[in-house]
Design a protein around this motif. Structure first.
Motif, PDB file in Angstrom:
ATOM      1  N   SER A 349     -20.803 -63.533  43.809  1.00 25.59           N
ATOM      2  CA  SER A 349     -21.137 -62.342  43.015  1.00 25.59           C
ATOM      3  C   SER A 349     -21.092 -61.153  43.970  1.00 25.59           C
ATOM      4  N   GLY A 350     -20.936 -59.957  43.439  1.00 23.99           N
ATOM      5  CA  GLY A 350     -20.949 -58.762  44.289  1.00 23.99           C
ATOM      6  C   GLY A 350     -19.680 -58.647  45.104  1.00 23.99           C
ATOM      7  N   PHE A 351     -19.842 -58.497  46.425  1.00 20.47           N
ATOM      8  CA  PHE A 351     -18.699 -58.289  47.320  1.00 20.47           C
ATOM      9  C   PHE A 351     -17.678 -59.424  47.241  1.00 20.47           C
ATOM     10  N   GLU A 352     -16.425 -59.095  47.263  1.00 22.29           N
ATOM     11  CA  GLU A 352     -15.263 -59.995  47.426  1.00 22.29           C
ATOM     12  C   GLU A 352     -14.974 -60.919  46.239  1.00 22.29           C
ATOM     13  N   SER A 353     -15.995 -61.360  45.530  1.00 23.93           N
ATOM     14  CA  SER A 353     -15.806 -62.348  44.473  1.00 23.93           C
ATOM     15  C   SER A 353     -15.008 -61.764  43.295  1.00 23.93           C
ATOM     16  N   ASP A 354     -14.402 -62.667  42.494  1.00 22.42           N
ATOM     17  CA  ASP A 354     -13.733 -62.226  41.260  1.00 22.42           C
ATOM     18  C   ASP A 354     -14.744 -62.046  40.134  1.00 22.42           C
ATOM     19  N   GLN A 355     -15.970 -62.548  40.367  1.00 22.58           N
ATOM     20  CA  GLN A 355     -17.013 -62.491  39.338  1.00 22.58           C
ATOM     21  C   GLN A 355     -18.081 -61.482  39.756  1.00 22.58           C
ATOM     22  N   ASN A 356     -18.871 -61.066  38.806  1.00 20.13           N
ATOM     23  CA  ASN A 356     -20.019 -60.227  39.152  1.00 20.13           C
ATOM     24  C   ASN A 356     -21.126 -60.437  38.133  1.00 20.13           C
ATOM     25  N   GLU A 357     -22.324 -60.027  38.511  1.00 16.26           N
ATOM     26  CA  GLU A 357     -23.499 -60.151  37.650  1.00 16.26           C
ATOM     27  C   GLU A 357     -24.311 -58.911  37.981  1.00 16.26           C
ATOM     28  N   VAL A 358     -24.548 -58.029  36.998  1.00 16.43           N
ATOM     29  CA  VAL A 358     -25.147 -56.724  37.321  1.00 16.43           C
ATOM     30  C   VAL A 358     -26.229 -56.379  36.312  1.00 16.43           C
ATOM     31  N   ILE A 359     -26.968 -55.321  36.627  1.00 14.30           N
ATOM     32  CA  ILE A 359     -27.907 -54.775  35.641  1.00 14.30           C
ATOM     33  C   ILE A 359     -27.587 -53.288  35.486  1.00 14.30           C
ATOM     34  N   LEU A 360     -27.454 -52.845  34.236  1.00 14.06           N
ATOM     35  CA  LEU A 360     -27.164 -51.430  33.991  1.00 14.06           C
ATOM     36  C   LEU A 360     -28.489 -50.711  33.773  1.00 14.06           C
ATOM     37  N   VAL A 361     -28.739 -49.703  34.585  1.00 14.69           N
ATOM     38  CA  VAL A 361     -29.980 -48.923  34.465  1.00 14.69           C
ATOM     39  C   VAL A 361     -29.574 -47.553  33.932  1.00 14.69           C
ATOM     40  N   LEU A 362     -30.108 -47.181  32.765  1.00 13.15           N
ATOM     41  CA  LEU A 362     -29.619 -45.985  32.070  1.00 13.15           C
ATOM     42  C   LEU A 362     -30.636 -44.852  32.100  1.00 13.15           C
ATOM     43  N   ARG A 363     -30.097 -43.627  31.991  1.00 16.32           N
ATOM     44  CA  ARG A 363     -30.943 -42.440  31.956  1.00 16.32           C
ATOM     45  C   ARG A 363     -31.922 -42.480  30.777  1.00 16.32           C
ATOM     46  N   THR A 364     -31.516 -43.170  29.700  1.00 11.66           N
ATOM     47  CA  THR A 364     -32.373 -43.247  28.510  1.00 11.66           C
ATOM     48  C   THR A 364     -33.612 -44.122  28.743  1.00 11.66           C
ATOM     49  N   GLY A 365     -33.695 -44.789  29.904  1.00  9.07           N
ATOM     50  CA  GLY A 365     -34.858 -45.638  30.183  1.00  9.07           C
ATOM     51  C   GLY A 365     -34.553 -47.122  30.016  1.00  9.07           C
ATOM     52  N   GLU A 366     -33.438 -47.426  29.329  1.00  8.54           N
ATOM     53  CA  GLU A 366     -33.100 -48.842  29.115  1.00  8.54           C
ATOM     54  C   GLU A 366     -32.554 -49.489  30.402  1.00  8.54           C
ATOM     55  N   SER A 367     -32.726 -50.814  30.481  1.00  5.13           N
ATOM     56  CA  SER A 367     -32.080 -51.606  31.547  1.00  5.13           C
ATOM     57  C   SER A 367     -31.409 -52.787  30.867  1.00  5.13           C
ATOM     58  N   ILE A 368     -30.108 -52.954  31.111  1.00  5.70           N
ATOM     59  CA  ILE A 368     -29.353 -53.992  30.392  1.00  5.70           C
ATOM     60  C   ILE A 368     -28.722 -54.959  31.394  1.00  5.70           C
ATOM     61  N   PRO A 369     -29.205 -56.208  31.448  1.00  4.17           N
ATOM     62  CA  PRO A 369     -28.549 -57.170  32.357  1.00  4.17           C
ATOM     63  C   PRO A 369     -27.230 -57.657  31.778  1.00  4.17           C
ATOM     64  N   LEU A 370     -26.194 -57.739  32.608  1.00  4.85           N
ATOM     65  CA  LEU A 370     -24.913 -58.319  32.179  1.00  4.85           C
ATOM     66  C   LEU A 370     -24.733 -59.626  32.936  1.00  4.85           C
ATOM     67  N   PRO A 371     -24.733 -60.772  32.235  1.00  2.45           N
ATOM     68  CA  PRO A 371     -24.616 -62.056  32.926  1.00  2.45           C
ATOM     69  C   PRO A 371     -23.279 -62.210  33.645  1.00  2.45           C
ATOM     70  N   ARG A 372     -23.243 -63.168  34.575  1.00  3.43           N
ATOM     71  CA  ARG A 372     -22.046 -63.378  35.404  1.00  3.43           C
ATOM     72  C   ARG A 372     -20.783 -63.508  34.551  1.00  3.43           C
ATOM     73  N   ALA A 373     -19.754 -62.765  34.944  1.00  2.53           N
ATOM     74  CA  ALA A 373     -18.471 -62.788  34.221  1.00  2.53           C
ATOM     75  C   ALA A 373     -17.416 -62.228  35.173  1.00  2.53           C
ATOM     76  N   PRO A 374     -16.115 -62.456  34.884  1.00  2.34           N
ATOM     77  CA  PRO A 374     -15.080 -61.840  35.715  1.00  2.34           C
ATOM     78  C   PRO A 374     -15.270 -60.318  35.763  1.00  2.34           C
TER      79      PRO A 374
END
Ligand code: PMT
Length: 399
Positions: A349-374
Motif C-alpha cells: 500500500s502507499g509507496f511503489e505498490s499498484d494498490q492503495n488504501e486511503v482515508i479522504l478527509v474533507l473540509r465539510t468535516g467528513e472522513s471517508i475510508p477507501l478500502p484497498r484497491a488498485p
C-alpha cells in the motif's frame, strides 16, 4: 452494449464462461473470440450456448478476409479474460497472428484486460513492462487475485472473480465525462534534491498514484497538466507532461501553470529538506564522518492554500501513524478542501505498490475510508468525492 469477450488459452479460460453469462444477464450483446490455445481449454460450443452467437476462432476459417475489421468496427468495448502473459506480450508489441490479436489492432474503443498466469510470470520484468505499455495506451487492467494457483504456487496471478471483472466493465461502460471542461493540475512522483553533482536525497514514490489520477481525469474528460518528478512510468495518453527534478523546480512549474487550473491535486512526495548550496564538485571521502546542514524546501501545498482563489485544492498526507488526525491537521493548516491520508510503511500500500488504501478527509468535516484497491480505482473514487465536495461547498456558499 455490444461487447467482444476475448478468451486466451489459460487454465482460467473456464471462468470466462461465467463472465459471459454475467454480461449477458446485464443485457449486453456478447461476441466471444477465442485464441487457438483457448480452444484447448474450453470448447467454443460452451460460449456459443451462453451467448447465442457463433464464436470466432480461426483467422483463416471465417467468412470474409476482413471479418476482424468489421467485428472491431461493430463493437464498443473489448474485454479480454483471461489475458495470458503471451497474449499481453503480443498485444504490447502489436503482433497480429490470430483473430483476437488482429481484431485488437483494428479496434479503437476502450479495452479491459483481466490477466491470469503463474506468479513468477506475473512478476517477470517482461510482463511488468508489457502491462505498463498497455496501461500507457489507456487500457484498464483488472488486477489478478492472490491465492493458490493451478501450478501449485501461491501469490498474485489468479484471474479476478468474474463479478469483479463485470464491475470494471460496468465502470468502463458508464464512464462519466463529468470532468469535461475542467483543467486539472496534478503533481506526481518524488523530487530529487542534489547533495553534489552525483548524489541526491529522494524518497520511494514511484509516481503511480499521481499518474493514476491523471489517467482517470483524462478518461473523465478533463484537460490534465501533470507535473512529475523523476519516475519510470510512461505519461498517460492525453496529458500535458512537465518533468521536474527538485522541489524548487516543481514549485516554479506549479505556479507557472496554476492560471487555468480549476482543481489542483498534490500527490507528489516532495522532499522536505534540501541542500540550499550544492557543491560544484563531487564530495570526496576524506573524513570518516560527514555532516550537512539541510534547509527546508518551499512548502508548495501551503503556498497553494494561500493563493488558490476559487480552486479546489486536494493535498495528500503520507503518514506512518495517526493518519486521520494528521490528515485533518494538514487540511486545516494548508487550507485544503480535501486531504487524502495515505498510511505508508505498511506492505502493499502507499509507496511503489499498484494498490492503495486511503482515508479522504474533507473540509465539510467528513472522513471517508477507501478500502484497498488498485490505484486507478482509488483515483476514480477520489474524483467522485471531489465532485460531490464541490457541490456541497457551492450549496454551503449559496451558489
Ligand atoms: O508515488 P507512489 O509510489 O504511487 O506513492 C503514492 C504516495 C504515497 C507518494 C502518495 O499517495 C502520497 O501520499 N503523496 C504525498 C506524499 C507526501 O509528500 O506527503 P507529506 O505528508 O510529506 O506532504 C503533505 C502534502 O504536502 C503532499 O500533498 C505534498 O505533495 C505536499 N508538499 C510536501 C512538502 C513540500 N515541500 N511541498 C509540498 O507541497
Amino acid at each position: 452494449m455490444k461487447l467482444i469477450l476475448g478468451v486466451a488459452g489459460g487454465i482460467a479460460a473456464y471462468k470466462a464462461a461465467e463472465l459471459a453469462r454475467l454480461l449477458m444477464q446485464e443485457g449486453h450483446e456478447v461476441q466471444v473470440v477465442m485464441t487457438p490455445a483457448a480452444e484447448e481449454f474450453v470448447r467454443p460450443l460452451t460460449f456459443a450456448a451462453l451467448t447465442g452467437r457463433k464464436v470466432l476462432t480461426n483467422l483463416f476459417a471465417i467468412e470474409s478476409a476482413i471479418e476482424h475489421i468489421s467485428v472491431a468496427q461493430e463493437h464498443e468495448l473489448l474485454v479480454i479474460a483471461p489475458a495470458t502473459a503471451d497474449l499481453i506480450a503480443r498485444m504490447a508489441h502489436g503482433l497480429a497472428d490470430d483473430f483476437l490479436t488482429t481484431l485488437y489492432l483494428a479496434f479503437t474503443g476502450p479495452v479491459v484486460l483481466a490477466p491470469a498466469m503463474n506468479v513468477n510470470m506475473w512478476q517477470h520484468p517482461a510482463t511488468r513492462a508489457n502491462l505498463d505499455t498497455l496501461r500507457g495506451r489507456g487500457h484498464r487492467i483488472v488486477e489478478p487475485d492472490s491465492g493458490y494457483l493451478a501450478c501449485g504456487m501461491t501469490g498474485p496471478g489468479r484471474l479476478a472473480d468474474p463479478e469483479i471483472i463485470a464491475e470494471a466493465i460496468a465502470r468502463e461502460v458508464h464512464q462519466r465525462r463529468d470532468l469535461e471542461g475542467e483543467t486539472l493540475l496534478i503533481t506526481a512522483g518524488p523530487t530529487q534534491e542534489p547533495l553534489d553533482p552525483v548524489r541526491y536525497i529522494s524518497n520511494r514514490s514511484s509516481g503511480k498514484m499521481g499518474y493514476a489520477l491523471a489517467e482517470a481525469a483524462v478518461a473523465r474528460g478533463a484537460r490534465v497538466i501533470l507535473i512529475s518528478g523523476p519516475v519510470h512510468l510512461p505519461p498517460p495518453p492525453g496529458v500535458e507532461i512537465i518533468n521536474v527534478r527538485t522541489a524548487i523546480e516543481m514549485r516554479e512549474q506549479v505556479f507557472a501553470h496554476l492560471g487555468p487550473a480549476d482543481i489542483v491535486i498534490k500527490a507528489a512526495a516532495v522532499a522536505d529538506f534540501h541542500l540550499s548550496k550544492v557543491p560544484d564538485q563531487k564530495v570526496k571521502k576524506t573524513a570518516a564522518r560527514i555532516s550537512m546542514e539541510l534547509d527546508p524546501t518551499p512548502d508548495i501545498l501551503a503556498e497553494l492554500g494561500r493563493k488558490k482563489g476559487d480552486r479546489l485544492l486536494i493535498g495528500f498526507a503520507a503518514e506512518t501513524q495517526n493518519l486521520q488526525q494528521e490528515a485533518r491537521r494538514k487540511l486545516e493548516s494548508k487550507n485544503c478542501d480535501m486531504v487524502v491520508g495515505n498510511l505508508v510503511g505498511v506492505s502493499d500500500s502507499g509507496f511503489e505498490s499498484d494498490q492503495n488504501e486511503v482515508i479522504l478527509v474533507l473540509r465539510t468535516g467528513e472522513s471517508i475510508p477507501l478500502p484497498r484497491a488498485p490505484k486507478r480505482e482509488i483515483a476514480d473514487h477520489i474524483f467522485d468525492h471531489v465532485l460531490k465536495l464541490r457541490l456541497a461547498l457551492h450549496a454551503a456558499n449559496g451558489h
